[in-house]
Write a protein that holds these residues in place. Sequence first.
Motif, PDB file in Angstrom:
ATOM      1  N   UNK A 200      -2.954  -3.745   2.344  1.00 43.54           N
ATOM      2  CA  UNK A 200      -1.923  -3.291   1.590  1.00 43.54           C
ATOM      3  C   UNK A 200      -0.714  -4.439   1.165  1.00 43.54           C
ATOM      4  N   UNK A 201      -0.559  -5.409   2.080  1.00 42.80           N
ATOM      5  CA  UNK A 201       0.449  -6.372   2.004  1.00 42.80           C
ATOM      6  C   UNK A 201      -0.229  -7.186   0.669  1.00 42.80           C
ATOM      7  N   UNK A 202      -1.367  -7.623   0.635  1.00 46.17           N
ATOM      8  CA  UNK A 202      -1.891  -8.556  -0.406  1.00 46.17           C
ATOM      9  C   UNK A 202      -1.959  -7.648  -1.552  1.00 46.17           C
ATOM     10  N   UNK A 203      -2.159  -6.592  -1.705  1.00 39.73           N
ATOM     11  CA  UNK A 203      -1.994  -5.690  -2.830  1.00 39.73           C
ATOM     12  C   UNK A 203      -0.337  -5.628  -3.542  1.00 39.73           C
ATOM     13  N   UNK A 204       0.377  -5.546  -2.476  1.00 45.53           N
ATOM     14  CA  UNK A 204       1.907  -5.494  -2.827  1.00 45.53           C
ATOM     15  C   UNK A 204       2.291  -6.714  -3.238  1.00 45.53           C
ATOM     16  N   UNK A 205       1.687  -7.909  -3.000  1.00 42.11           N
ATOM     17  CA  UNK A 205       2.120  -9.298  -3.426  1.00 42.11           C
ATOM     18  C   UNK A 205       1.479  -9.754  -4.615  1.00 42.11           C
ATOM     19  N   UNK A 206       0.162  -9.423  -4.546  1.00 38.02           N
ATOM     20  CA  UNK A 206      -0.683 -10.175  -5.882  1.00 38.02           C
ATOM     21  C   UNK A 206      -1.006  -9.059  -7.018  1.00 38.02           C
ATOM     22  N   UNK A 207      -0.670  -8.010  -6.800  1.00 38.17           N
ATOM     23  CA  UNK A 207      -1.369  -7.120  -8.063  1.00 38.17           C
ATOM     24  C   UNK A 207      -0.537  -7.567  -9.126  1.00 38.17           C
ATOM     25  N   UNK A 208      -1.318  -7.682 -10.397  1.00 35.77           N
ATOM     26  CA  UNK A 208      -0.858  -8.199 -11.867  1.00 35.77           C
ATOM     27  C   UNK A 208      -0.141  -9.353 -11.498  1.00 35.77           C
ATOM     28  N   UNK A 209      -0.510 -10.305 -10.575  1.00 35.10           N
ATOM     29  CA  UNK A 209       0.099 -11.581 -10.449  1.00 35.10           C
ATOM     30  C   UNK A 209       1.571 -11.468 -10.014  1.00 35.10           C
TER      31      UNK A 209
END
Length: 603
Positions: free
Chosen positions: A331-340
């Motif tokens: 979840x944290x990675x998606x929150x940080x890196x989705x769509x750059x």
Amino acid sequence: MAGPSPRGVLEVVLRAPVTYVMIQFVAVYLLYLLFRWLIHRLRVWFEHVPAISVPLPTEAQNAVKVDPKSHVGDRTIPCYDPSTMRLLGTVPAMNTKEVNATVDEAWKAAKIWKRSTFDQRRLLLKILQKFTVEHQEDICRVSARDSGKVVVDALFGELMVTCEKFAWLRSEGEKYLRPEKRSAGVMMFYKSARVEYHPVGVVGAIIPWNYPFHNFLNPVSAAVFAGNAIVVKVSEQTSWSSQYYMAAVKAALAAAGAPPNLVQIVTGYAEAGSALASAKLGKLIFVGSTAVGKKVMETAAKRLTPVVLELGGKDPVIIFDNINIAKAVPFALRAAFQSCGQNCAGGERFIVHARIYDKFLHMAVETVKRMTFGEALGSDRVDMGAMCLPGLAEKVHSLVQDAVSKGAKLLIGGELPQREGQFYPPTILADVTNDMKIWTEEVFGPVMAVVPFDEEEEAVHLANDCPFGLGSNVFSSQYSVARRVGACLDAGMTNINDFGTTYMCQSLPFGGIKDSGFDRFAGVEGLRGLCVTKSVCEDWWPFLMTTNIPPALQYPVKPHAGAFVQALVKMFYSLGWKERFQGLIEVAKCSLSPSSAGSSKKE
């Protein structure tokens, strides 16, 4: 002698002719309602929804490279792929006169559309929803080409939320736009009070570039469903894709029998945006940076145009030590890196409990090592594409360098790639402190800034130590803790043990506080915000009781007018029944007083 039993009394009542007729009436009425519901469902199930199709936008057939900064102020906008910097095509940069003419045409369409039925509005959204579902790949590839995001991020952020918006408006929108009954109060018990929602006329929207399809259809769908026309100023960074999306909307308008100028776009630079903000509008929605939002508000204030400002964010992600860390890290990675990381409600500050701090960082770094970035529509599969805004990668890099110079640990990433295109790698910074620029300035890029905490109060303090207040996220296996912490956060939205779900729930309002802006553009509040709220009060039973001006209050007012009003207040608002009864007696006395008493004394 014993009286009749309760059962015997009930049997007598049920056998009574009047009771039998009433039961028949209720039964028939319920069958009638069931029949109407079935007819409605059958009509919905078998309703023909026209299919629309529009040609994909053409790409320039040459390999011309674009320097976007060199064309600002020109009468045309060069559109380019941020992954390759190659020209896609050009669109006109509209001037003030052209923008005003567009708004004038929208007002003409608004006068027609405000009389449309909810069935027609639903049909329009059904056509757009059908187009979206049937052309998913085309929509996402056009978005990826113009904004640099990878297709899977477009599917998440462009399609799913847009379809959810359509579905919610169609199923629940009418309910919240119908007149709503309200209490008439104590003294006005014989009145009927309601709130009506009337279209504002023409809505203006100035939207950003990070989600070109959704950012366009989001305000469009809500505005037209509320009975308005809308003019959208699209970003110069994604004007190429907007031509395709606008063509689809035009086709849908024609298929639904709506005015052709009900939805229009404006393309251009600052002049076009300023012209729209200063035009005659019923409401203006701005989504973008805080600095530009202040200028838009200042311009709109000259006409007293109400403004919705959805501005920047630096959303905290608080992770407690009792959470399943293997679940929290993705979840944290998606929150940080989705769509750059180019999300206003993306995670920018990760506040992790000290007991799991090192483990969290290790798991995050190991995952990022396997992530790739590159051309969104290239031959290789990549996790992150290019950054849409020119110069943003350099800005992100300067924030990372500032943090490292002040003691932050660069665990991975943090280097400007020596390659063509507007890229920046996924980056993780540990031990970030509040004296670093990256703690307070919006990054809007693929950087995970991580800090440890020990106590719950410390986590809340760190989260609120920020000029922004858009979204927030709390992860804890104890829901009571997560809810308690979430309630203490300075934010317009809070996700519990998840990320981004408040936006997928389209019944919820979207917006923030502090430097993140004010008002809301989604949910019930956002939909009603596109309307003029009108209060209406009328007699409930005009054939029985209406308002009359008491003789004591008729002009010229009588000497006992003040005593009469005081008695009324006492009768209706005293807390005890004895006092209320005394007020009633005093009202009666005042009412029976000679109306000419005051004038007789004067004579």
